[in-house]
Design an enzyme around this catalytic site. Structure first.
Site, PDB file in Angstrom:
ATOM      1  N   GLU A  69       9.289  -6.933  23.427  1.00 31.91           N
ATOM      2  CA  GLU A  69       8.224  -6.417  24.296  1.00 31.91           C
ATOM      3  C   GLU A  69       8.755  -5.409  25.311  1.00 31.91           C
ATOM      4  OE1 GLU A  69       8.718  -9.553  23.534  1.00 31.91           O
ATOM      5  OE2 GLU A  69       6.873 -10.375  22.691  1.00 31.91           O
ATOM      6  N   PHE A 131       1.714 -24.682  26.648  1.00 34.81           N
ATOM      7  CA  PHE A 131       2.709 -23.969  25.848  1.00 34.81           C
ATOM      8  C   PHE A 131       2.562 -22.454  26.069  1.00 34.81           C
ATOM      9  CE2 PHE A 131       3.938 -21.910  21.782  1.00 34.81           C
ATOM     10  CZ  PHE A 131       5.304 -22.151  21.881  1.00 34.81           C
ATOM     11  N   GLN A 132       3.645 -21.833  26.415  1.00 33.87           N
ATOM     12  CA  GLN A 132       3.705 -20.391  26.686  1.00 33.87           C
ATOM     13  C   GLN A 132       2.777 -19.942  27.810  1.00 33.87           C
ATOM     14  OE1 GLN A 132       3.528 -18.382  22.820  1.00 33.87           O
ATOM     15  NE2 GLN A 132       5.771 -18.486  22.750  1.00 33.87           N
ATOM     16  N   LYS A 181      -7.258 -16.802  26.163  1.00 34.98           N
ATOM     17  CA  LYS A 181      -7.603 -16.831  24.737  1.00 34.98           C
ATOM     18  C   LYS A 181      -9.103 -17.098  24.532  1.00 34.98           C
ATOM     19  CE  LYS A 181      -5.595 -18.406  20.393  1.00 34.98           C
ATOM     20  NZ  LYS A 181      -4.501 -19.172  19.766  1.00 34.98           N
ATOM     21  N   MET A 495      29.651   4.712  33.906  1.00 35.78           N
ATOM     22  CA  MET A 495      29.294   4.983  35.300  1.00 35.78           C
ATOM     23  C   MET A 495      29.868   3.922  36.229  1.00 35.78           C
ATOM     24  SD  MET A 495      28.043   7.055  37.302  1.00 35.78           S
ATOM     25  CE  MET A 495      26.776   8.213  36.815  1.00 35.78           C
TER      26      MET A 495
HETATM   27  C1  LIG Z   1      19.798  -3.159  32.833  1.00 34.90           C
HETATM   28  C2  LIG Z   1      20.946  -2.607  33.605  1.00 34.90           C
HETATM   29  N1  LIG Z   1      22.057  -3.334  33.782  1.00 34.90           N
HETATM   30  C3  LIG Z   1      23.100  -2.816  34.473  1.00 34.90           C
HETATM   31  C4  LIG Z   1      23.052  -1.568  34.995  1.00 34.90           C
HETATM   32  C5  LIG Z   1      24.223  -0.990  35.793  1.00 34.90           C
HETATM   33  N2  LIG Z   1      24.789   0.166  35.130  1.00 34.90           N
HETATM   34  C6  LIG Z   1      24.470   1.438  35.473  1.00 34.90           C
HETATM   35  S1  LIG Z   1      25.215   2.582  34.552  1.00 34.90           S
HETATM   36  C7  LIG Z   1      26.063   1.422  33.690  1.00 34.90           C
HETATM   37  C8  LIG Z   1      27.024   1.795  32.612  1.00 34.90           C
HETATM   38  C9  LIG Z   1      26.365   2.414  31.447  1.00 34.90           C
HETATM   39  O1  LIG Z   1      27.286   2.489  30.404  1.00 34.90           O
HETATM   40  P1  LIG Z   1      26.970   3.281  29.090  1.00 34.90           P
HETATM   41  O2  LIG Z   1      25.654   2.890  28.559  1.00 34.90           O
HETATM   42  O3  LIG Z   1      28.102   3.143  28.162  1.00 34.90           O
HETATM   43  O4  LIG Z   1      26.820   4.773  29.594  1.00 34.90           O
HETATM   44  P2  LIG Z   1      27.900   5.728  30.301  1.00 34.90           P
HETATM   45  O5  LIG Z   1      27.836   5.506  31.772  1.00 34.90           O
HETATM   46  O6  LIG Z   1      29.247   5.360  29.751  1.00 34.90           O
HETATM   47  O7  LIG Z   1      27.482   7.089  29.920  1.00 34.90           O
HETATM   48  C10 LIG Z   1      25.717   0.136  34.137  1.00 34.90           C
HETATM   49  C11 LIG Z   1      26.302  -1.116  33.615  1.00 34.90           C
HETATM   50  C12 LIG Z   1      21.858  -0.850  34.797  1.00 34.90           C
HETATM   51  N3  LIG Z   1      21.673   0.365  35.296  1.00 34.90           N
HETATM   52  N4  LIG Z   1      20.850  -1.378  34.075  1.00 34.90           N
END
Ligand SMILES: Cc1ncc(C[n+]2csc(CCOP(=O)(O)OP(=O)(O)O)c2C)c(N)n1
Length: 580
Positions: A69, A131-132, A181, A495
């Protein structure tokens, strides 16, 4: 099609008033009347009557069965972003509904018009831990523009009319309608569908105060160093032309927020780049040099402002926004121009004096040269064997000419794509700006393609983010969305690694991520693909991807420890932006 023909078609395809229909049929009738052609969803016990009714609407409504979803709502967001229309997602109660929450929060902060319809347990079971059963109304209240639970079918037409009206008017946002429902099954005397155009105490389009526009014009006309910041409000207000005329009349330099990208073609002579933490050097520095800052349809997010007490203190701020809650929220405006920018911009343009700001614009260009020398040259044309994300985007620009829709996930690749991708037309950049939701990219790209199936849709995703919603390859496989998936693989959660390197003494804590053989995974879903590890193969691989008739996955191995610069480090001022 003329309005008359449209009405006739609608009459021929919808149920006439004074007929007995079920609540479920009423839901689908509402969608047809609202012009919905595509729904992204996933069935389950509490929404089964709606899915049963859907069986008879096969020729009128396209339903895309997503694999989760969250994928459904991100697809609905992507659809909304490229089509300019309302995206629709269906989910069942309980886990189906809670799986929507991230997408709702994302749509809320990024102002995406989305209507979600969730099934709910029988009204007689509400509050019994059935349920749910989950209290989706309370769970989603802070992340929806409006939500409502229907327990009686007679309410469905008017509630859905209100849902669409609220989602798309004013500052758009997500709406969730939860339908028990029994209400879905209930037969009632249908009185026809009337679109909503008014809700008591809701003022989507404020009455513009002329005196504020005049005061704004006076301040702008006196400015020696005016600087325009534009956000997604231009796109949402369908005011791209009005905006162009506004900046062109006096030649104001204009910079985009991440969400404002593509509102103005990238190569427009007055476009001076992107704002924010990884934005361009000139617009960040000049924010603290200008004398009048004209902010249009943007909300002074902390990623744009950096340290607030050192943000544009020297400037008078003119803030144009449709949402009064944004005015004076983060940055105090000298003049608030509350209204729809489609209406306020022409009023303001008419009052502008023609003033030559070429010398001022030139100052931006000088700083831009510094950024090109210090950052951009090496990023776009690296002198080592290691591939950079920037050169991939450069090659892509050369092949697409800036005509593609670029969807991104979240991380370094997102910032690099936003910095370097070229956009010739509006609604070409789809990204999770406010919430920064990893996992957004792939499903949003699916929706983006349904929103504009004639355009090339390229999803640029990291090796981390793709693994969050990779199951949506199944949706692509089953329904044939032509999405080009470009994975920029740096073998890190890049990042976060960059922050650990710069601000945590290079203590790399759980940012090393291993990946499956993405091309093999794609092939498992009958999606073609390829992997590039050397520069000499890059261009031809990108060309093959773009020319491929259908979806395609291309993985490109890029430098493991490359960083995205410039950077406004957290807690510092925009003018302290680092080039390295
Ligand atoms: C759902 C979620 N969890 C954690 C983060 C924190 N976060 C931001 S950028 C990043 C790294 C992303 O890594 P990747 O997808 O390999 O992309 P890159 O930065 O290497 O281009 C993380 C863990 C986030 N933004 N969203």
């Amino acid at each position: 099609m003329s309005t008359l023909e449209k009405t006739e078609t609608l009459e021929a395809t919808t149920i006439a008033a004074n007929t007995q229909i079920s609540g479920s049929q009423a839901v689908l009738e509402a969608l047809i009347h609202e012009g919905v052609d595509t729904v992204f969803g996933y069935p389950g016990g509490a929404i089964m009557p709606i899915y049963d009714a859907l069986y008879d609407y096969n020729d009128k409504l396209k339903h895309i069965l997503v694999r989760h979803e969250q994928g459904g709502i991100h697809a609905a967001q992507g659809y909304a972003r490229t089509s300019g229309r309302v995206g629709v997602a269906f989910a069942t109660s309980g886990p189906g509904a809670t799986n929507l929450v991230t997408g709702l929060a994302d749509a809320m902060i990024d102002s995406n018009p989305v209507v979600c319809i969730t099934g709910q347990v029988f009204a007689s079971l509400l509050g019994t831990d059935a349920f749910q059963e989950t209290d989706v109304i309370n769970i989603t209240t802070p992340v929806t523009k409006w939500n409502y639970q229907v327990t009686d079918a007679t309410e469905i037409p008017s509630v859905l009319a209100k849902a669409f009206y609220i989602a798309k008017t004013g500052r758009p946002g997500p709406v969730l309608i939860d339908i028990t429902k029994n209400a879905q099954l209930q037969l009632f005397d249908y009185e026809g569908y009337n679109k909503c155009n008014h809700v008591r105490s809701y003022r989507p389009a404020p009455i513009v105060r002329k005196e504020y526009v005049e005061e704004a014009a006076r301040i702008i006309n006196e400015a020696k160093k005016p600087f325009v910041l534009f956000g997604q409000g231009i796109i949402l207000g369908k005011a791209e032309e009005e905006f162009k005329r506004f900046i062109e009349k006096s030649g104001f330099p204009a910079a985009a927020t991440v969400m404002g990208l593509s509102a103005l073609p990238t190569d427009h002579p007055l476009h001076v780049g992107m704002l924010g933490m990884h934005g361009n050097y000139a617009p960040n520095v000049m924010t603290n040099e200008c004398d009048v800052l004209i902010a249009i349809g943007m909300r002074f997010d902390d990623r744009v402002t950096g340290r607030l007490d050192k943000y544009a203190k020297q400037a008078k701020i003119v803030h144009l926004d449709i949402d009064p809650a944004e005015i004076d929220k983060n940055v105090k405006a000298a003049v608030p121009v509350w209204g729809d920018c489609k209406e306020t911009l022409p009023m303001l343009t008419a009052l502008l004096d023609k003033i030559d700001h070429t010398a001022w614009l030139q100052q931006f260009r000088e700083l831009e040269k510094e950024e090109i020398k210090e950052v951009i040259n090496e990023e776009l044309n690296p002198t080592t064997d290691i591939m950079t994300m920037g050169e991939v985007i450069r090659e892509l620009n050369e092949l697409t000419g800036g005509d593609a829709v670029i969807v991104t996930d979240v991380g370094q690749h997102q910032m690099v794509a936003c910095r370097y991708a070229k956009y010739n037309q509006s609604k070409s950049s789809v990204t999770s700006g406010g919430l920064g939701t990893m996992g957004f990219g792939l499903p949003a790209a699916i929706g983006a393609w349904y929103g504009t199936p004639d355009r090339d849709v390229i999803a640029i995703i990291g090796d981390g983010g793709i693994q969050m919603t990779i199951q949506e390859l199944g949706t692509i496989m089953q329904f044939g969305a032509k999405v080009k998936i470009l994975i920029l693989n740096n073998e890190f959660l890049g990042m976060v690694r960059q922050w650990q390197q710069l601000f945590h003494d290079k203590r790399y804590s759980f940012v090393n991520i291993t990946s499956p053989d993405f091309v093999a995974v794609a092939k498992g879903y009958y999606i073609d693909g390829n992997k590039v590890t050397e520069r000499k193969d890059l261009k031809s691989a990108l060309k093959t991807m773009l020319e491929h008739d259908g979806s395609y996955l291309l993985e490109v191995m890029v430098g493991k420890e490359n960083n995205v610069f410039p950077m406004v480090a957290q807690g510092t001022s925009v003018s302290e932006i680092r080039l390295k």
